[in-house]
Design a protein around this motif. Structure first.
Motif, PDB file in Angstrom:
ATOM      1  N   LEU A  56       0.819  -1.216   0.000  1.00  0.00           N
ATOM      2  CA  LEU A  56       0.000   0.000   0.000  1.00  0.00           C
ATOM      3  C   LEU A  56       0.852   1.265   0.000  1.00  0.00           C
ATOM      4  N   ASP A  57       2.195   1.104   0.091  1.00  0.00           N
ATOM      5  CA  ASP A  57       3.042   2.290   0.091  1.00  0.00           C
ATOM      6  C   ASP A  57       3.365   2.746  -1.326  1.00  0.00           C
ATOM      7  N   ARG A  58       2.978   1.929  -2.302  1.00  0.00           N
ATOM      8  CA  ARG A  58       3.278   2.293  -3.692  1.00  0.00           C
ATOM      9  C   ARG A  58       2.234   3.272  -4.223  1.00  0.00           C
ATOM     10  N   PRO A  59       2.593   4.066  -5.253  1.00  0.00           N
ATOM     11  CA  PRO A  59       1.594   4.994  -5.816  1.00  0.00           C
ATOM     12  C   PRO A  59       0.430   4.241  -6.459  1.00  0.00           C
ATOM     13  N   LEU A  60      -0.727   4.914  -6.531  1.00  0.00           N
ATOM     14  CA  LEU A  60      -1.952   4.279  -7.021  1.00  0.00           C
ATOM     15  C   LEU A  60      -1.829   3.642  -8.405  1.00  0.00           C
ATOM     16  N   PRO A  61      -1.296   4.389  -9.411  1.00  0.00           N
ATOM     17  CA  PRO A  61      -1.201   3.788 -10.746  1.00  0.00           C
ATOM     18  C   PRO A  61      -0.387   2.498 -10.728  1.00  0.00           C
ATOM     19  N   ASP A  62       0.664   2.504  -9.897  1.00  0.00           N
ATOM     20  CA  ASP A  62       1.504   1.322  -9.762  1.00  0.00           C
ATOM     21  C   ASP A  62       0.693   0.161  -9.180  1.00  0.00           C
ATOM     22  N   GLN A  63      -0.092   0.455  -8.127  1.00  0.00           N
ATOM     23  CA  GLN A  63      -0.947  -0.566  -7.518  1.00  0.00           C
ATOM     24  C   GLN A  63      -1.944  -1.110  -8.528  1.00  0.00           C
ATOM     25  N   PHE A  64      -2.478  -0.189  -9.354  1.00  0.00           N
ATOM     26  CA  PHE A  64      -3.478  -0.586 -10.340  1.00  0.00           C
ATOM     27  C   PHE A  64      -2.858  -1.508 -11.388  1.00  0.00           C
ATOM     28  N   ALA A  65      -1.645  -1.157 -11.837  1.00  0.00           N
ATOM     29  CA  ALA A  65      -0.959  -1.978 -12.829  1.00  0.00           C
ATOM     30  C   ALA A  65      -0.750  -3.392 -12.287  1.00  0.00           C
ATOM     31  N   HIS A  66      -0.324  -3.469 -11.023  1.00  0.00           N
ATOM     32  CA  HIS A  66      -0.133  -4.773 -10.397  1.00  0.00           C
ATOM     33  C   HIS A  66      -1.435  -5.557 -10.368  1.00  0.00           C
ATOM     34  N   TYR A  67      -2.505  -4.827 -10.032  1.00  0.00           N
ATOM     35  CA  TYR A  67      -3.816  -5.454  -9.889  1.00  0.00           C
ATOM     36  C   TYR A  67      -4.269  -6.039 -11.225  1.00  0.00           C
ATOM     37  N   VAL A  68      -4.151  -5.229 -12.289  1.00  0.00           N
ATOM     38  CA  VAL A  68      -4.598  -5.684 -13.607  1.00  0.00           C
ATOM     39  C   VAL A  68      -3.738  -6.853 -14.075  1.00  0.00           C
ATOM     40  N   ASN A  69      -2.452  -6.760 -13.816  1.00  0.00           N
ATOM     41  CA  ASN A  69      -1.547  -7.837 -14.203  1.00  0.00           C
ATOM     42  C   ASN A  69      -1.936  -9.148 -13.507  1.00  0.00           C
ATOM     43  N   ASP A  70      -2.228  -9.034 -12.200  1.00  0.00           N
ATOM     44  CA  ASP A  70      -2.648 -10.220 -11.454  1.00  0.00           C
ATOM     45  C   ASP A  70      -3.948 -10.792 -12.006  1.00  0.00           C
ATOM     46  N   LEU A  71      -4.884  -9.871 -12.327  1.00  0.00           N
ATOM     47  CA  LEU A  71      -6.173 -10.313 -12.861  1.00  0.00           C
ATOM     48  C   LEU A  71      -5.978 -11.087 -14.142  1.00  0.00           C
ATOM     49  N   ALA A  72      -5.073 -10.562 -14.984  1.00  0.00           N
ATOM     50  CA  ALA A  72      -4.834 -11.200 -16.270  1.00  0.00           C
ATOM     51  C   ALA A  72      -4.306 -12.623 -16.073  1.00  0.00           C
ATOM     52  N   HIS A  73      -3.639 -12.852 -14.949  1.00  0.00           N
ATOM     53  CA  HIS A  73      -3.144 -14.194 -14.670  1.00  0.00           C
ATOM     54  C   HIS A  73      -4.137 -14.995 -13.831  1.00  0.00           C
ATOM     55  N   GLY A  74      -5.352 -14.494 -13.752  1.00  0.00           N
ATOM     56  CA  GLY A  74      -6.378 -15.215 -12.998  1.00  0.00           C
ATOM     57  C   GLY A  74      -6.183 -15.127 -11.499  1.00  0.00           C
ATOM     58  N   ASN A  75      -5.387 -14.171 -11.061  1.00  0.00           N
ATOM     59  CA  ASN A  75      -5.131 -14.032  -9.637  1.00  0.00           C
ATOM     60  C   ASN A  75      -5.924 -12.838  -9.090  1.00  0.00           C
ATOM     61  N   PHE A  76      -6.871 -13.136  -8.216  1.00  0.00           N
ATOM     62  CA  PHE A  76      -7.723 -12.079  -7.662  1.00  0.00           C
ATOM     63  C   PHE A  76      -7.091 -11.439  -6.434  1.00  0.00           C
ATOM     64  N   GLY A  77      -5.937 -11.918  -6.036  1.00  0.00           N
ATOM     65  CA  GLY A  77      -5.301 -11.385  -4.833  1.00  0.00           C
ATOM     66  C   GLY A  77      -5.667 -12.217  -3.618  1.00  0.00           C
ATOM     67  N   ASN A  78      -5.128 -11.818  -2.477  1.00  0.00           N
ATOM     68  CA  ASN A  78      -5.388 -12.542  -1.246  1.00  0.00           C
ATOM     69  C   ASN A  78      -6.311 -11.757  -0.339  1.00  0.00           C
ATOM     70  N   SER A  79      -7.235 -12.463   0.293  1.00  0.00           N
ATOM     71  CA  SER A  79      -8.077 -11.804   1.280  1.00  0.00           C
ATOM     72  C   SER A  79      -7.325 -11.760   2.601  1.00  0.00           C
ATOM     73  N   LEU A  80      -7.305 -10.600   3.219  1.00  0.00           N
ATOM     74  CA  LEU A  80      -6.616 -10.493   4.504  1.00  0.00           C
ATOM     75  C   LEU A  80      -7.482 -11.008   5.636  1.00  0.00           C
ATOM     76  N   SER A  81      -8.802 -10.859   5.473  1.00  0.00           N
ATOM     77  CA  SER A  81      -9.657 -11.216   6.600  1.00  0.00           C
ATOM     78  C   SER A  81      -9.832 -12.716   6.731  1.00  0.00           C
ATOM     79  N   THR A  82      -9.774 -13.467   5.641  1.00  0.00           N
ATOM     80  CA  THR A  82      -9.855 -14.914   5.797  1.00  0.00           C
ATOM     81  C   THR A  82      -8.516 -15.564   5.500  1.00  0.00           C
ATOM     82  N   GLY A  83      -7.578 -14.783   4.975  1.00  0.00           N
ATOM     83  CA  GLY A  83      -6.247 -15.309   4.755  1.00  0.00           C
ATOM     84  C   GLY A  83      -6.109 -16.246   3.566  1.00  0.00           C
TER      85      GLY A  83
END
Lengths: 336, 538
Positions: A56-83
């Motif tokens: 979360l310390d990275r700038p927003l556009p950078d975070q967004f790029a990571h997010y889209v890249n992950d999505l493209a690989h079918g990775n929705f990210g990790n949930s922190l609340s359920t781990g």
């Protein structure tokens, strides 16, 4: 086929929009996940460490790029609340919601459609009034209230229904994961005890949903049947001496189905994502309560995953309904 | 298959579903039930390892039961007959012997101790685990620091079965801090094989797998649904637990948790609301156990950095204006220890939490307001919506009573997720809040809530050199066992805190647990989670 493909192409901008909006929306919301997850006794330093781990310390556009890249690989990210990875969570929770919603909707259709037809045919009769009462009651009782009431009567007072503790009671064995629908999985593997257990867990929440969705379906069936029954081709059919059954079901109902199917689609997608309260009351591990809990904890990834999944589902559902139109009424063309 | 046949077979199946299960299944289930504990709570864990990033409180429970520590606490019986951990008596868990020297403590490990996968527990595992707790950052590292456990160099392997921990400085909290949840002992060989360059401590693996030597291991975990534990039959950390299996279900609806208990379908409902507790106590169908939460209190907190609460007369006026008894009845249904109406604000013993000398005295409050010369105050009272069932009635009563002394307040409900960040900003002028410390010592509470380090829990931003001197004095005296100096300092800082009154103590809440009548052995622990090991089902 070509028309379907054309339809799918128009979906792409919608999805891109959804991705951008959910990403921005979760970032704009107040609440700092790093502080939340730093837990008790957090120091500014430990918060900073967690912020860095979460990226979360990275700038927003950078975070967004990571997010889209992950999505493209079918990775929705990790949930922190359920781990857990969001994709796994959604794929395990979506069937739970879908099984419940489909059964609820099925119950609602079985009751609401005949009720609506009768009410239209025998307008002003006792059954028409019954239809009106059912519809008003169903829509005016909040689902959590109906749910709690059913639990109170059928579990707490009468003891007919099993304890409302989710999809299966604590001592039943979970069926192997084939479709994620416990009813189907247990039947396929011939585990009738589990089938019975999961069916009995399903009845009360499904009934709660059915009571709520009775109203729109009954009213829509009635209204649309009334319109059709007063049209000229029905008069012609009656004048030609066709019996009531043929006139009402074959000619009348088929023509009245279009708005009913549209309503069904809307009710289904609404129930799937929005029955959080029913899920809470019955401890149902569904997708709606997952998203709400994540939102309450500023847990971005599941919220984004949820909105995206629902958007895709909604698009798919609409496509399906459009295709059904064509089946019900050959005059309807998809290109229109 | 013809349509008619299909319909027939479907009805057949449906009919089958309606027939009750044959007796053979039912008796197997009855057996399973007698050796299995079914626990219901509002929320479940998000991580099975307390070292993980953002592990929530239910996650601590999994860590507590699945990992052993070198030492733990003895159990004692309280005057009301309930069981509690004994703050002052330690017992060995993984260690068989503890010898405290002047600047170090040495532990000999139990030779038979084994991890869940059968590997023996060695001194290297202990060293690796303690290194992990001071290195992973976040909450575990902060908690270790509270006991002056900071550097990896403090943990020394003497031989295969012996570990020495060197003290960074003399600190009374070092030994108690080794008995909290954080310094659990992990299977280092297993975890090293699961580690990667990005994740050197294998946090990803322990997030959803337990790799300890504790009395229970997690065999299945469905986040938000259930955790299933099985007993570790080679456990040597203490008396073998009776229960072979523990099923922990998440039931979000409070009403349903109660219904499950009253119908006898669940064995333990943990952390009951005060309302349910008071009603269920009256009904008498279940065993209801309430223990005061050690080192914990609900209080009204005033930000001393911003007017008008920088004026101590205004703060005292607020303290005299609060309707304490009404607050306790409305928010806790009377189930709490009052922290008001004591003899005086100058306390004469070190019992903590102590009562203040404040009572509801409107005349005095109005006089103090007049004396302060401040008027026309318009402010907000904030609380954490996550604890809304307790904080909301308090906030309403605070609003009403402050209105009578000329302080207008608007109520600001902060969603649970934002509460911590709002606290960190230190901009809320007036709030209703709760704090409790694991280590049950007054200086620990004051270190977090009143000291000049201005930690996140010092929500009033109270910084006072005299106060710091007293807190440091108490810590130093405790470290060398100077009881007289310790008492003087503790009495000093409590009295000062109550006289300056940046936070107005209201009450000490209870932790409430409901169990079926055939369940015994429940022990209250400082971490406020359930310890399955002592529980017995008749």
């Amino acid at each position: 086929m070509l028309t379907i493909a054309k339809r799918l192409v128009t979906v792409i901008p919608t999805l891109i929009g959804v991705v951008i909006v959910t990403f921005l929306l979760t970032r704009v919301l107040p609440g700092d996940p790093a502080v939340y997850f730093a837990g008790p006794a957090a120091t500014p330093q430990s918060i900073a460490e967690i912020r860095k781990t979460l990226g979360l310390d990275r700038p927003l556009p950078d975070q967004f790029a990571h997010y889209v890249n992950d999505l493209a690989h079918g990775n929705f990210g990790n949930s922190l609340s359920t781990g857990r990875p969001v994709a796994t969570e959604i794929s395990s929770r979506l069937p739970a919601s879908a099984e419940l919603t489909l059964l609820g909707l099925f119950l609602a259709i079985v009751i609401a459609v005949p009720l609506g037809i009768f009410a239209a045919v025998k307008q002003g009769s006792l059954i028409d009034h019954l239809c009106r009462i059912v519809a008003t009651a169903g829509v005016s009782l909040p689902v959590f209230f109906t749910g709690l009431l059913l639990v109170y009567i059928f579990y707490f007072k009468l003891g007919w229904s099993p304890a409302p503790i989710g999809r299966l009671d604590a001592f039943a064995t979970t069926p192997p994961d084939i479709t994620g629908f416990y009813l189907i999985d247990s039947l396929v593997t011939g585990n009738f005890e589990t089938f019975r257990a999961s069916l009995s867990q399903l009845i009360l929440p499904a009934a709660t949903l059915a009571i709520f969705s009775l109203a729109p379906i009954t009213r829509m069936t009635r209204a649309s049947m009334l319109a059709v029954l007063s049209s000229e081709f029905i008069r012609t059919a009656r004048a030609s001496g066709l019996d009531d059954r043929t006139v009402i079901l074959t000619y009348g109902f088929r023509n009245a189905m279009l708005p009913v199917v549209t309503t069904l689609g809307m009710v289904f997608s609404f129930l799937l994502g929005a029955n959080v309260l029913v899920e809470k009351v019955f401890a149902w591990p569904g997708i709606g309560s997952y998203a709400v809990e994540a939102l309450l904890q500023s847990d971005f990834a599941p919220v984004q995953g949820f909105v995206l999944t629902m958007a895709v589902l909604y698009v798919a559902l609409n496509l399906l309904i459009d295709m059904l139109y064509g089946v019900i009424d050959p005059r309807v063309r998809l290109e229109a | 298959m013809k349509r008619r046949d299909f319909l027939k077979s479907v009805t057949g199946i449906a009919a089958g579903a309606m027939v009750p299960a044959p007796a053979i299944w039912s008796s197997a289930r009855a057996d399973a039930r007698s050796e299995t504990l079914l626990v219901v709570t509002e929320g479940g864990p998000n991580n099975l390892d307390i070292h993980g990033v953002g592990t929530n409180r239910p996650g601590y429970e999994a860590s507590w039961n699945c990992y052993d520590r070198l030492i733990s606490h003895e159990t004692k019986t309280l005057p009301d007959g309930t069981l509690s951990y004994d703050r002052d008596k330690f017992k060995p868990e993984l260690a068989e012997d503890m010898s405290i020297g002047d600047m170090s403590v040495t532990f000999k490990l139990k030779k038979k101790a084994k991890f869940h996968d059968g590997t023996p527990v060695t001194a290297n595992d202990v060293k690796w685990s303690l290194d992990r707790s001071v290195s992973v950052g976040g909450f575990p590292t902060v908690q270790m620091k509270a006991g002056s456990l900071v550097n990896k160099e403090q943990f020394v392997v003497v031989d295969d079965n012996t570990v020495r921990i060197d003290f960074a400085k003399k600190d009374r909290l070092t030994i108690p801090d080794l008995a909290v949840i954080v310094p659990g002992i992990y299977n280092s060989a297993l975890l090293k094989s699961k580690a990667s360059e990005k994740d050197p401590w294998a946090l990803d693996y322990t997030k959803s797998n337990t790799a300890g030597s504790g009395a229970y291991k997690v065999t299945s975990w469905k986040p938000g649904v259930e955790v299933v534990y099985e007993r570790h039959d080679d456990w040597v950390g203490g008396k073998m637990p009776q229960l072979k299996k523990v099923i922990w279900r998440t039931i979000p609806s409070q009403g349903n948790r109660r219904a499950l208990m009253e119908r006898g379908d669940a064995d333990i409902s943990f952390d009951l609301s005060s309302k349910d507790t008071s009603e269920m106590k009256k009904e008498g169908k279940l065993v209801i156990i309430s223990n005061p939460i050690g080192n914990g209190m609900y209080s009204v907190e005033l930000n001393v950095k911003t007017p008008p609460f920088d004026n101590d007369k205004v703060r005292r006026a607020v303290a005299y204006a609060l309707p304490y008894q009404k607050i306790m009845d409305a928010a806790m249904f009377g189930l709490a220890n009052p922290l008001f109406g004591g003899a005086s604000n100058t306390v004469t013993d070190i019992a903590w939490p102590a009562k203040t000398g404040y009572v509801n005295d409107m005349a005095k409050a109005k006089a103090l307001m007049a004396e302060s010369g401040v008027s026309g105050i318009d402010t907000t009272v904030s609380f954490d919506l996550g604890a809304g069932d307790i904080c909301e009635p308090i906030a309403v009563l605070v609003q009403e009573s402050l209105g009578q002394i000329g302080i207008k307040t608007a109520i600001n409900k902060v969603p649970g997720a934002n509460w911590r960040s709002e606290m960190a900003k230190k901009s809320m002028p007036l709030m209703v809040n709760f704090f409790s410390g694991w280590l049950d010592y007054p200086e620990y509470f004051f270190f977090w809530c009143y000291s000049g380090q201005n930690a996140i829990f010092n929500t009033p931003s109270y910084v006072n050199p005299d106060m710091d001197a007293l807190i440091d004095g108490a810590r130093a005296a405790a470290a060398v066992g100077d009881k007289e100096k310790y008492s003087r300092n503790v009495e000093g800082f409590i009295s000062k805190a109550y006289d300056d009154v940046p936070r107005i103590p209201l009450f000490q809440p209870f932790l409430n647990v409901g169990t079926q009548k055939n369940i015994s052995g429940y022990v209250y622990w400082f971490h406020r989670q359930l310890d399955y090991r002592s529980i017995v089902k008749a």
